[in-house]
Design a protein around this motif. Structure first.
Motif, PDB file in Angstrom:
ATOM      1  N   PRO A   1       3.169  -6.216   3.154  1.00 19.09           N
ATOM      2  CA  PRO A   1       3.872  -7.411   2.733  1.00 19.09           C
ATOM      3  C   PRO A   1       3.543  -7.931   1.503  1.00 19.09           C
ATOM      4  O   PRO A   1       4.403  -8.317   0.606  1.00 19.09           O
ATOM      5  CB  PRO A   1       3.464  -8.481   3.771  1.00 19.09           C
ATOM      6  CG  PRO A   1       2.102  -7.999   4.606  1.00 19.09           C
ATOM      7  CD  PRO A   1       2.406  -6.421   4.480  1.00 19.09           C
ATOM      8  N   GLU A   2       2.320  -8.035   1.053  1.00 16.53           N
ATOM      9  CA  GLU A   2       1.797  -8.648  -0.323  1.00 16.53           C
ATOM     10  C   GLU A   2       2.453  -7.720  -1.389  1.00 16.53           C
ATOM     11  O   GLU A   2       2.865  -8.493  -2.521  1.00 16.53           O
ATOM     12  CB  GLU A   2       0.372  -8.742  -0.473  1.00 16.53           C
ATOM     13  CG  GLU A   2      -0.139  -9.767   0.416  1.00 16.53           C
ATOM     14  CD  GLU A   2      -1.674  -9.981   0.391  1.00 16.53           C
ATOM     15  OE1 GLU A   2      -2.160  -9.874  -0.902  1.00 16.53           O
ATOM     16  OE2 GLU A   2      -2.436  -9.802   1.341  1.00 16.53           O
TER      17      GLU A   2
ATOM     18  N   TYR B   1       9.976 -13.594   8.653  1.00 15.35           N
ATOM     19  CA  TYR B   1       9.333 -14.959   9.248  1.00 15.35           C
ATOM     20  C   TYR B   1       8.253 -15.490   8.390  1.00 15.35           C
ATOM     21  O   TYR B   1       7.776 -14.601   7.887  1.00 15.35           O
ATOM     22  CB  TYR B   1       8.996 -14.456  10.858  1.00 15.35           C
ATOM     23  CG  TYR B   1       8.348 -13.495  11.079  1.00 15.35           C
ATOM     24  CD1 TYR B   1       9.034 -12.130  11.213  1.00 15.35           C
ATOM     25  CD2 TYR B   1       6.988 -13.132  10.844  1.00 15.35           C
ATOM     26  CE1 TYR B   1       8.432 -10.940  11.510  1.00 15.35           C
ATOM     27  CE2 TYR B   1       6.346 -12.094  11.015  1.00 15.35           C
ATOM     28  CZ  TYR B   1       7.080 -10.969  11.494  1.00 15.35           C
ATOM     29  OH  TYR B   1       6.623  -9.812  11.531  1.00 15.35           O
TER      30      TYR B   1
ATOM     31  N   PRO C   1      -7.006  -7.834   2.515  1.00 19.33           N
ATOM     32  CA  PRO C   1      -5.657  -7.787   2.594  1.00 19.33           C
ATOM     33  C   PRO C   1      -4.986  -8.015   3.729  1.00 19.33           C
ATOM     34  O   PRO C   1      -5.589  -6.901   4.639  1.00 19.33           O
ATOM     35  CB  PRO C   1      -5.032  -7.051   1.422  1.00 19.33           C
ATOM     36  CG  PRO C   1      -6.057  -6.261   0.828  1.00 19.33           C
ATOM     37  CD  PRO C   1      -7.377  -6.690   1.413  1.00 19.33           C
ATOM     38  N   HIS C   2      -3.921  -8.654   4.043  1.00 15.85           N
ATOM     39  CA  HIS C   2      -3.240  -8.325   5.446  1.00 15.85           C
ATOM     40  C   HIS C   2      -2.246  -7.170   5.305  1.00 15.85           C
ATOM     41  O   HIS C   2      -1.114  -7.147   4.680  1.00 15.85           O
ATOM     42  CB  HIS C   2      -2.250  -9.589   5.779  1.00 15.85           C
ATOM     43  CG  HIS C   2      -3.141 -10.770   5.593  1.00 15.85           C
ATOM     44  ND1 HIS C   2      -3.898 -11.300   6.876  1.00 15.85           N
ATOM     45  CD2 HIS C   2      -3.733 -11.976   4.528  1.00 15.85           C
ATOM     46  CE1 HIS C   2      -4.464 -12.476   6.487  1.00 15.85           C
ATOM     47  NE2 HIS C   2      -4.487 -12.623   5.374  1.00 15.85           N
ATOM     48  N   ILE C   3      -2.804  -5.971   5.889  1.00 13.73           N
ATOM     49  CA  ILE C   3      -2.012  -4.834   5.662  1.00 13.73           C
ATOM     50  C   ILE C   3      -1.071  -4.581   6.770  1.00 13.73           C
ATOM     51  O   ILE C   3       0.140  -4.352   6.657  1.00 13.73           O
ATOM     52  CB  ILE C   3      -3.009  -3.802   5.756  1.00 13.73           C
ATOM     53  CG1 ILE C   3      -3.827  -3.682   4.288  1.00 13.73           C
ATOM     54  CG2 ILE C   3      -2.136  -2.212   5.601  1.00 13.73           C
ATOM     55  CD1 ILE C   3      -3.194  -3.909   3.023  1.00 13.73           C
ATOM     56  N   ASP C   4      -1.582  -5.013   8.084  1.00 16.25           N
ATOM     57  CA  ASP C   4      -0.447  -4.697   9.241  1.00 16.25           C
ATOM     58  C   ASP C   4       0.054  -6.057   9.619  1.00 16.25           C
ATOM     59  O   ASP C   4       0.657  -5.759  10.823  1.00 16.25           O
ATOM     60  CB  ASP C   4      -1.594  -3.815  10.439  1.00 16.25           C
ATOM     61  CG  ASP C   4      -2.106  -2.795   9.926  1.00 16.25           C
ATOM     62  OD1 ASP C   4      -1.355  -1.941   9.192  1.00 16.25           O
ATOM     63  OD2 ASP C   4      -3.332  -2.665  10.263  1.00 16.25           O
ATOM     64  N   SER C   5       0.070  -7.010   8.971  1.00 16.16           N
ATOM     65  CA  SER C   5       0.531  -8.245   9.571  1.00 16.16           C
ATOM     66  C   SER C   5       1.415  -8.825   8.622  1.00 16.16           C
ATOM     67  O   SER C   5       1.419  -8.544   7.272  1.00 16.16           O
ATOM     68  CB  SER C   5      -0.670  -9.125  10.044  1.00 16.16           C
ATOM     69  OG  SER C   5      -1.383  -9.516   8.863  1.00 16.16           O
ATOM     70  N   PRO C   6       2.382  -9.943   8.759  1.00 19.44           N
ATOM     71  CA  PRO C   6       3.155 -10.516   7.873  1.00 19.44           C
ATOM     72  C   PRO C   6       2.343 -11.398   6.938  1.00 19.44           C
ATOM     73  O   PRO C   6       1.036 -11.703   7.310  1.00 19.44           O
ATOM     74  CB  PRO C   6       4.150 -11.384   8.561  1.00 19.44           C
ATOM     75  CG  PRO C   6       3.517 -11.526   9.935  1.00 19.44           C
ATOM     76  CD  PRO C   6       2.537 -10.340  10.248  1.00 19.44           C
ATOM     77  N   PRO C   7       2.406 -11.869   5.920  1.00 21.68           N
ATOM     78  CA  PRO C   7       2.014 -12.661   4.854  1.00 21.68           C
ATOM     79  C   PRO C   7       1.404 -13.953   5.633  1.00 21.68           C
ATOM     80  O   PRO C   7       2.215 -14.519   6.260  1.00 21.68           O
ATOM     81  CB  PRO C   7       2.540 -13.119   3.740  1.00 21.68           C
ATOM     82  CG  PRO C   7       3.790 -12.073   3.920  1.00 21.68           C
ATOM     83  CD  PRO C   7       3.893 -11.384   5.266  1.00 21.68           C
TER      84      PRO C   7
ATOM     85  N   TYR D   1      10.210  -8.281   6.846  1.00 20.41           N
ATOM     86  CA  TYR D   1       9.541  -9.460   7.223  1.00 20.41           C
ATOM     87  C   TYR D   1      10.298 -10.690   7.022  1.00 20.41           C
ATOM     88  O   TYR D   1      10.452 -11.368   6.075  1.00 20.41           O
ATOM     89  CB  TYR D   1       8.161  -9.717   6.647  1.00 20.41           C
ATOM     90  CG  TYR D   1       7.067  -8.739   6.729  1.00 20.41           C
ATOM     91  CD1 TYR D   1       6.246  -8.606   7.588  1.00 20.41           C
ATOM     92  CD2 TYR D   1       7.168  -7.511   5.512  1.00 20.41           C
ATOM     93  CE1 TYR D   1       5.704  -7.555   7.748  1.00 20.41           C
ATOM     94  CE2 TYR D   1       6.242  -6.692   5.858  1.00 20.41           C
ATOM     95  CZ  TYR D   1       5.553  -6.472   6.857  1.00 20.41           C
ATOM     96  OH  TYR D   1       4.562  -5.583   6.838  1.00 20.41           O
TER      97      TYR D   1
ATOM     98  N   TRP E   1       6.573 -16.743   3.422  1.00 19.12           N
ATOM     99  CA  TRP E   1       6.798 -16.073   2.228  1.00 19.12           C
ATOM    100  C   TRP E   1       8.429 -15.893   2.395  1.00 19.12           C
ATOM    101  O   TRP E   1       9.380 -15.591   1.469  1.00 19.12           O
ATOM    102  CB  TRP E   1       6.164 -14.820   2.073  1.00 19.12           C
ATOM    103  CG  TRP E   1       4.747 -15.138   1.746  1.00 19.12           C
ATOM    104  CD1 TRP E   1       4.337 -16.208   1.209  1.00 19.12           C
ATOM    105  CD2 TRP E   1       3.833 -14.097   1.375  1.00 19.12           C
ATOM    106  NE1 TRP E   1       2.907 -15.982   0.967  1.00 19.12           N
ATOM    107  CE2 TRP E   1       2.580 -14.857   0.875  1.00 19.12           C
ATOM    108  CE3 TRP E   1       3.779 -12.648   1.455  1.00 19.12           C
ATOM    109  CZ2 TRP E   1       1.490 -14.042   0.299  1.00 19.12           C
ATOM    110  CZ3 TRP E   1       2.848 -12.021   1.203  1.00 19.12           C
ATOM    111  CH2 TRP E   1       1.497 -12.664   0.419  1.00 19.12           C
TER     112      TRP E   1
ATOM    113  N   LEU F   1      -3.807  -2.403  -4.167  1.00 24.04           N
ATOM    114  CA  LEU F   1      -3.267  -3.824  -3.833  1.00 24.04           C
ATOM    115  C   LEU F   1      -3.899  -4.754  -4.952  1.00 24.04           C
ATOM    116  O   LEU F   1      -3.182  -5.629  -5.489  1.00 24.04           O
ATOM    117  CB  LEU F   1      -3.196  -4.294  -2.679  1.00 24.04           C
ATOM    118  CG  LEU F   1      -2.484  -5.337  -2.225  1.00 24.04           C
ATOM    119  CD1 LEU F   1      -0.997  -5.365  -2.488  1.00 24.04           C
ATOM    120  CD2 LEU F   1      -2.682  -5.822  -0.755  1.00 24.04           C
ATOM    121  N   TYR F   2      -5.094  -5.090  -4.955  1.00 23.60           N
ATOM    122  CA  TYR F   2      -5.540  -6.212  -5.455  1.00 23.60           C
ATOM    123  C   TYR F   2      -5.826  -6.001  -6.816  1.00 23.60           C
ATOM    124  O   TYR F   2      -5.781  -6.782  -7.705  1.00 23.60           O
ATOM    125  CB  TYR F   2      -7.082  -6.443  -5.033  1.00 23.60           C
ATOM    126  CG  TYR F   2      -7.086  -7.324  -3.596  1.00 23.60           C
ATOM    127  CD1 TYR F   2      -5.951  -7.852  -3.203  1.00 23.60           C
ATOM    128  CD2 TYR F   2      -8.320  -7.779  -3.146  1.00 23.60           C
ATOM    129  CE1 TYR F   2      -6.024  -8.548  -1.938  1.00 23.60           C
ATOM    130  CE2 TYR F   2      -8.321  -8.642  -2.002  1.00 23.60           C
ATOM    131  CZ  TYR F   2      -7.198  -8.886  -1.344  1.00 23.60           C
ATOM    132  OH  TYR F   2      -7.149  -9.820  -0.298  1.00 23.60           O
TER     133      TYR F   2
END
Lengths: 363, 272
Positions: free
Chosen positions: A198-199, A230, B259-265, A228, A233, A168-169
C-alpha cells in the motif's frame, strides 16, 4: 536449563534400569524366552535412548524460550527484552543476533542513539544479513541521519536486491529529499516484487503529483483505490481524485464515518444497477446495517429525467432493504431530482448529470 | 684607535656575551624549575600522568614553549582546585594539539571554558537549590550551548523556568536555542517553540534532533513558520520530535514492525 535436562534424564534412566531389572528377573526361566527378552530389552533400551535424546533437545529449548531476550522482543515486551538481552550480551558479546535484537528493542522504545550502536555492531559481526542493514537504516532515520539511512538500505540491497522493505524505505528516503524520479523507480521496483504494497501504491501517486504528471497521478490514485478503498489514505486518495473531476470513487457520509466506495452506477437510461455496484451497499452499510438508530437518505440525480431519477432512488432503497433485512423500510428515505448534482472539490465546482448520493444520520 | 682601547672593547664584548649566556642559562633553569613545580602541583591535584605527559611532550616537540606548558598546567590546576572535572579540558587540549592550534588560543579557550563552567554551575546551584540533582552532562550541555553562541543573559532568562523544569530539559532548551539560531531561524519563532516546549514540559532530549528536522524540511522547501507551527503542535501534544516529520508531509517509518506489507496503510502512515 541443563539442570532440567539432567533431572529428566536421571528420571528416565532410573525407569530404564528398573525395567531392565524386572526384565532380567523374568527372562531367566528359558533360553528362548531369554533371547526374546534380550531382543525386547535391546529395543526398549534403544527407544529409551532416543527418548532421552528428544527430551534433551526439547526441554532446554523450552527453557531457553521462556526467558530469552529474543522471545521477549517477539512478544513486544521491549523493556524486558532490553534488560534480558543486555545480560545475554555479557556472556555472548559477539553474537550478531543478540546485538541485532538489542538494537531493535532499543529502537522500539525510542532509545535511538543506543540502538544504532548495537545495530551497527550486528552488521559488523555478520556482514551478509540484509535485515541488519535495513534496521540500521531505520535507526538512522529515527536519528534524522538521512544520508546514513540511504547508505544502509543500499547495503541491504547489495546483499539482497529484492529486499522488499529496504526497497520501499529507500523510496521513502528519496521522496523525503524531493528526488522524485529516484523515488518512483524504487516504488516501481517494490511493486514488481509485490504489487499490493500500500505505501508504494499510495506514494507513487504522490510522486506523480509532485512531478505534475496529472494523468499518471489520476491513474495511480485509481490503482490504489481499486486495491485499498478504506482508511485514512483512501479518503485522501478519493479527495485527490475528485479534485481532478474524477468521481469514480466517492466519499459517503454514513453517521459519524466517512466511507470511500466506488460510485453507484446504473445501466444506461434505466434503473438497473450495474453488477459492479451491487457490492457497494455491503461495503457502505456493513458498519451501520444492524444499527436501527440511523436514518438513511438516498438521493438520485438524473438531469432532465424525473422518472428515471425516481425509479433509481426506489431501486436503491429496495437493494438496501434486501441486503440488510434488519433495516426497516421507514428508516430509508428517498429523494430524486431531475437536475445535475453539484459537487465542490478542491475549490472547483463540478456538475454530475447522473449520480447517486447516500447519507446516513442518527435518528 | 689604539691597541689598549681595542682590547678593552673586546673584553667588554666577551664579558657581555658571557653575561647573556649565563643569564639565559639561569632563566632556563628558572623556567625548568617552574615547570617541575607546576608538574608536581598538578600531580598533587590528581591530574593524570597522561595529561601532564601530553603537555610536556608537546613542549618538547618545539610546538609549545615551556611557559605555555606552565600556563596550561596552571589552568588545569585551577580547574581541579575548583572541583571541576578535567575531562572536557583535557579533550580541549588534545583537540588543540591535534589541530596544531597556537598554545595562546588553547589557553584562551580553556579559560573561557572554565569561566562558562563556573557560571553554569553557579546558576544551576542557585536555580535549583538542591531541588533537582543535576548531572555533569547537564552542565556540559549548557556550557556547550554557550559555545554555540548563546549569550549569558539569554541563558539567565531560561534559568527563570527553574526549578519547575528539570536541568535536563533546561539544557535541551538552551542547546536548541543556540543551534536554531546558528541555522538562522527567526528569534521570535525559536522563542515560541522553546516556550511551548517548556510550558508543556515536553522538551525531551530527543528534541536535540529538532535542528536536523528543520534542515531537512527547509531543504524540501517548507517555510520556517510552518515548521515552527508543526513543532509547537507536537510539543503541545507531548509528542516525539519525529512526529514533526509526519506533520510536514515526510514519509514515516514503523520503528517497531517495519512497513505494513500485507495490510492497508495505518492511520499513522504517510501524510501527503
Amino acid at each position: 536449563m541443563y539442570d532440567i535436562d539432567n533431572k529428566y534424564g536421571l528420571k528416565i534412566m532410573k525407569q530404564i534400569f528398573r525395567k531392565m531389572h524386572l526384565m532380567e528377573l523374568t527372562v531367566i526361566s528359558t533360553t528362548k524366552q531369554t533371547i526374546k527378552a534380550q531382543k525386547r530389552y535391546l529395543i526398549t533400551a534403544i527407544l529409551c535412548i532416543c527418548l532421552i535424546h528428544i527430551i534433551g533437545e526439547i526441554i532446554p529449548s523450552f527453557a531457553k524460550t521462556e526467558n530469552n531476550g529474543i522471545t521477549l522482543f517477539k512478544q513486544e515486551k521491549y523493556l524486558l527484552a532490553v534488560s534480558t538481552l543486555s545480560k545475554e550480551l555479557i556472556t555472548h558479546p559477539a553474537d550478531p543476533d543478540i546485538n541485532y535484537f538489542m538494537g531493535r528493542s532499543l529502537l522500539a522504545i525510542n532509545r535511538v542513539d543506543k540502538a544504532i550502536i548495537y545495530l551497527k555492531e550486528a552488521t559488523k559481526l555478520s556482514q551478509d544479513i540484509p535485515d541488519y542493514y535495513f534496521w540500521l537504516g531505520v535507526g538512522y532515520w529515527a536519528n534524522m541521519e538521512f544520508e546514513n539511512e540511504k547508505e544502509s538500505y543500499l547495503k541491504a540491497l547489495k546483499i539482497e536486491p529484492d529486499h522488499l522493505t529496504a526497497n520501499l524505505y529507500l523510496g521513502h528516503n528519496y521522496m523525503d529529499r524531493n528526488k522524485w524520479k529516484a523515488a518512483l523507480s524504487q516504488y516501481d521496483r517494490v511493486l514488481d516484487i509485490d504489487p499490493y504494497v500500500p505505501e508504494a501504491l499510495y506514494n507513487r501517486a504522490l510522486v506523480f503529483r509532485y512531478l505534475k504528471e496529472k494523468k499518471n497521478e489520476k491513474k495511480a490514485w485509481l490503482f490504489y483505490l481499486n486495491k485499498y478503498n478504506y482508511g485514512k489514505w483512501a479518503l485522501r486518495a478519493t479527495e485527490a481524485l475528485n479534485g481532478y473531476g474524477d468521481f469514480s470513487y466517492r466519499i459517503y457520509l454514513l453517521g459519524p464515518r466517512k466511507i470511500v466506495a466506488p460510485a453507484i452506477e446504473f445501466e444506461q437510461g434505466g434503473s438497473i444497477l450495474k453488477p459492479n455496484s451491487m457490492p457497494v451497499f455491503q461495503h457502505l452499510f456493513k458498519k451501520i446495517g444492524n444499527n436501527t438508530d440511523y436514518l438513511i437518505h438516498v438521493i438520485a440525480y438524473v438531469k432532465g429525467n424525473h422518472n428515471i431519477a425516481k425509479s433509481r432512488a426506489i431501486a436503491i432503497k429496495a437493494q438496501i432493504l434486501e441486503a440488510f433485512p434488519t433495516i426497516e423500510a421507514s428508516s430509508v428515505m428517498v429523494s430524486w431530482f431531475d437536475i445535475s448534482e453539484k459537487i465542490i472539490a478542491n475549490g472547483q465546482t463540478y456538475y454530475l448529470t447522473e449520480s447517486i448520493d447516500v447519507i446516513s444520520v442518527k435518528k | 684607535m689604539n691597541v689598549h682601547y681595542k682590547i678593552t672593547i673586546l673584553s667588554v664584548s666577551i664579558l657581555l656575551v658571557l653575561a647573556i649566556i649565563i643569564g639565559q642559562g639561569t632563566a632556563n633553569a628558572d623556567q625548568k624549575k617552574m615547570v617541575i613545580s607546576a608538574v608536581e602541583t598538578a600531580r598533587r591535584q590528581g591530574i593524570s600522568e597522561e595529561i601532564i605527559s601530553n603537555i610536556l611532550a608537546y613542549s618538547l616537540d618545539g610546538k609549545n614553549n615551556k611557559s605555555h606548558s606552565i600556563h596550561l598546567l596552571s589552568i588545569l590546576i585551577r580547574v581541579s582546585e575548583a572541583g571541576i572535572p578535567l575531562n572536557p579540558f583535557d579533550d580541549k587540549i588534545n583537540e588543540g594539539f591535534g589541530k596544531q592550534i597556537q598554545p595562546e588560543k588553547i589557553e584562551k579557550s580553556l579559560n573561557k571554558l572554565f569561566d562558562n563552567y563556573v557560571f553554569v554551575r553557579d546558576m544551576l546551584d542557585k536555580a535549583y537549590n538542591n531541588s533537582w540533582v543535576y548531572s555533569e552532562k547537564d552542565i556540559l550541555a549548557l556550557v556547550e550551548s554557550m559555545d554555540y553562541g548563546l549569550p549569558r543573559n539569554e541563558l539567565r532568562l531560561l534559568f527563570e523556568w527553574a526549578p519547575a523544569i528539570s536541568p535536563e530539559m533546561l539544557s535541551t532548551a538552551a542547546t536548541n536555542k543556540a543551534l536554531l539560531r546558528q541555522i538562522s531561524i527567526d528569534d521570535k519563532l525559536i522563542d515560541s517553540i522553546i516556550y511551548t516546549g517548556l510550558s508543556n514540559q515536553s522538551l525531551t532530549p530527543r528534541w536535540l534532533l529538532f535542528f536536523k528536522v528543520v534542515v531537512a524540511a527547509e531543504k524540501k522547501g517548507i517555510s520556517s513558520t510552518k515548521i515552527a507551527n508543526a513543532a509547537k503542535d507536537v510539543l503541545t501534544q507531548k509528542g516525539d520530535v519525529g512526529k514533526i516529520l509526519e506533520k510536514l508531509g515526510f514519509t514515516s517509518r514503523d520503528v517497531r514492525h517495519g512497513p505494513h506489507i500485507d495490510s492497508p496503510p495505518s492511520a499513522n502512515g504517510h501524510s501527503p
